[in-house]
Design a protein around this motif. Structure first.
Motif, PDB file in Angstrom:
ATOM      1  N   LEU A  58       0.827  -1.207   0.000  1.00  0.00           N
ATOM      2  CA  LEU A  58       0.000   0.000   0.000  1.00  0.00           C
ATOM      3  C   LEU A  58       0.863   1.259   0.000  1.00  0.00           C
ATOM      4  N   GLU A  59       1.970   1.232   0.746  1.00  0.00           N
ATOM      5  CA  GLU A  59       2.871   2.372   0.772  1.00  0.00           C
ATOM      6  C   GLU A  59       3.520   2.587  -0.601  1.00  0.00           C
ATOM      7  N   GLN A  60       3.897   1.470  -1.249  1.00  0.00           N
ATOM      8  CA  GLN A  60       4.448   1.574  -2.605  1.00  0.00           C
ATOM      9  C   GLN A  60       3.408   2.118  -3.578  1.00  0.00           C
ATOM     10  N   LYS A  61       2.169   1.653  -3.412  1.00  0.00           N
ATOM     11  CA  LYS A  61       1.086   2.135  -4.268  1.00  0.00           C
ATOM     12  C   LYS A  61       0.837   3.626  -4.036  1.00  0.00           C
ATOM     13  N   ARG A  62       0.944   4.039  -2.787  1.00  0.00           N
ATOM     14  CA  ARG A  62       0.759   5.462  -2.463  1.00  0.00           C
ATOM     15  C   ARG A  62       1.835   6.307  -3.152  1.00  0.00           C
ATOM     16  N   ILE A  86       1.295   9.196  -5.994  1.00  0.00           N
ATOM     17  CA  ILE A  86       1.829  10.554  -5.857  1.00  0.00           C
ATOM     18  C   ILE A  86       2.619  10.942  -7.105  1.00  0.00           C
ATOM     19  N   ASP A  87       3.446   9.997  -7.610  1.00  0.00           N
ATOM     20  CA  ASP A  87       4.216  10.263  -8.833  1.00  0.00           C
ATOM     21  C   ASP A  87       3.295  10.494 -10.027  1.00  0.00           C
ATOM     22  N   GLU A  88       2.247   9.680 -10.122  1.00  0.00           N
ATOM     23  CA  GLU A  88       1.303   9.840 -11.233  1.00  0.00           C
ATOM     24  C   GLU A  88       0.573  11.177 -11.153  1.00  0.00           C
ATOM     25  N   LYS A  89       0.229  11.587  -9.932  1.00  0.00           N
ATOM     26  CA  LYS A  89      -0.448  12.881  -9.762  1.00  0.00           C
ATOM     27  C   LYS A  89       0.486  14.027 -10.148  1.00  0.00           C
TER      28      LYS A  89
END
Length: 337
Positions: free
Chosen positions: A303-307, A311-314
């Motif tokens: 989940l932390e990696q997904k977060r 953030i990078d995608e945003k």
């Protein structure tokens, strides 16, 4: 009376909790996966079982017993197909390299289904491997191979006890033939119950990466055996009446084997879920072994990696949006000019 009522209430509560947990873990997809692996593992697995038990009792006797049991489960045609698998896949007297390669392939194939079953058991207990190193993969394969040898040992025990019962039946038949028939049927049922229960208990004890007492596994194994024996009759009746394999023509034997393994896995997973609920009910100390950890840790890490990815995608989207806004402003200014 109140004590019995309390026990029955507690048992029913465990059954309901096990069902909800079983349904939540999606046993249908996992059973289908293991059935697929079992189809390819079956020839190798049976060859090793026949070899281990046949060393003491003769391969023809063991092979005949396996065929008889499979015939009782899913019918004569799949039993003949499995018997053909054993005969065609057996290792012959070939070159040393071919024998070594064939033996390695046998071990890898026979352990595949237990390898997948181990992953499913870990999911039920909510544990996961800390790190899939080469050493751990080899250990998992050895454990899976041990389960194959357990099958061979249980088959050997079954044959030995059956031989003893057959030897006693002639003597007892001369004394009381009616009682002898009843007693032999009862002993054969108890034998089947004990062997299948021991197999399920071994699966619940050894496959998941948790420290668990035998006492905890046996109640779940006994429930699984009861369900398995009832399902044996129901599935046999279903296969006999509806003939689901007839739709598939020449592939009917394969389809029936897949269906049998699929339904058996559903039962095994429910028994494992019941074992989990029973351990929680008894407040047993169950913890991961040295090779595993609670699955929630890796879930949180994912989940932390997904977060971080979000953030990078945003950030990328914001950059693109800002460029788009600048382009629009430049177009508007050009038009004004």
């Amino acid at each position: 009376m109140s004590y019995i009522k309390h026990k029955l209430t507690s048992f029913w509560s465990l059954i309901k909790k096990a069902y909800f947990s079983w349904n939540r873990n999606d046993p249908w997809a996992r059973s289908a996966t293991i059935a697929y692996y079992a189809l390819f593992s079956l020839p190798s697995l049976l060859i090793i079982v026949v070899t281990v038990a046949g060393y003491f009792f003769g391969q023809s006797a063991v092979q005949g017993r396996i065929t008889e049991q499979i015939n009782n489960f899913i019918g004569e045609e799949p039993a003949r197909a499995i018997e053909g698998m054993i005969a065609s896949a057996a290792l012959n007297d070939r070159s040393t390299f071919a024998v070594i390669f064939g033996l390695a392939f046998l071990i890898f194939g026979a352990t595949g289904v237990f390898f997948q079953l181990k992953a499913a058991m870990n999911n039920i207990w909510n544990v996961t491997a800390k790190k899939n190193t080469v050493k751990r993969i080899i250990i998992n394969r050895i454990i899976s191979l041990g389960m194959v040898f357990v099958l061979g040992l249980l088959m050997l025990v079954s044959l030995v006890i059956s031989a003893v019962l057959a030897a006693l039946s002639d003597y007892l038949a001369s004394i009381a033939p009616v009682i002898t028939t009843f007693m032999l049927d009862l002993l054969n049922f108890l034998l089947s119950f004990l062997i299948v229960t021991s197999l399920f208990a071994a699966i619940f004890k050894w496959l998941p990466d948790v420290k668990l007492r035998w006492k905890t596994t046996y109640l779940g194994a006994m429930l699984t055996t009861c369900m398995f024996l009832v399902a044996e009759y129901i599935i046999g009746f279903y296969f006999g009446q509806s003939k689901p394999g007839s739709v598939y023509g020449g592939a009917s034997s394969v389809v029936l084997i897949l269906l049998w393994v699929y339904y058996t896995c559903l039962i095994v997973f429910f028994g494992a879920e019941f074992t989990v609920q029973y351990a929680l009910h008894k407040k047993e100390k169950v913890e991961p072994n040295e090779y595993a950890e609670p699955a929630i840790y890796q879930e949180l890490e994912r989940l932390e990696q997904k977060r971080g990815q979000l953030i990078d995608e945003k950030r990328i989207l914001d950059t693109l949006q800002s460029h788009t806004d600048k382009d629009l402003e430049m177009e508007k200014s050009d038009k004004k000019k």
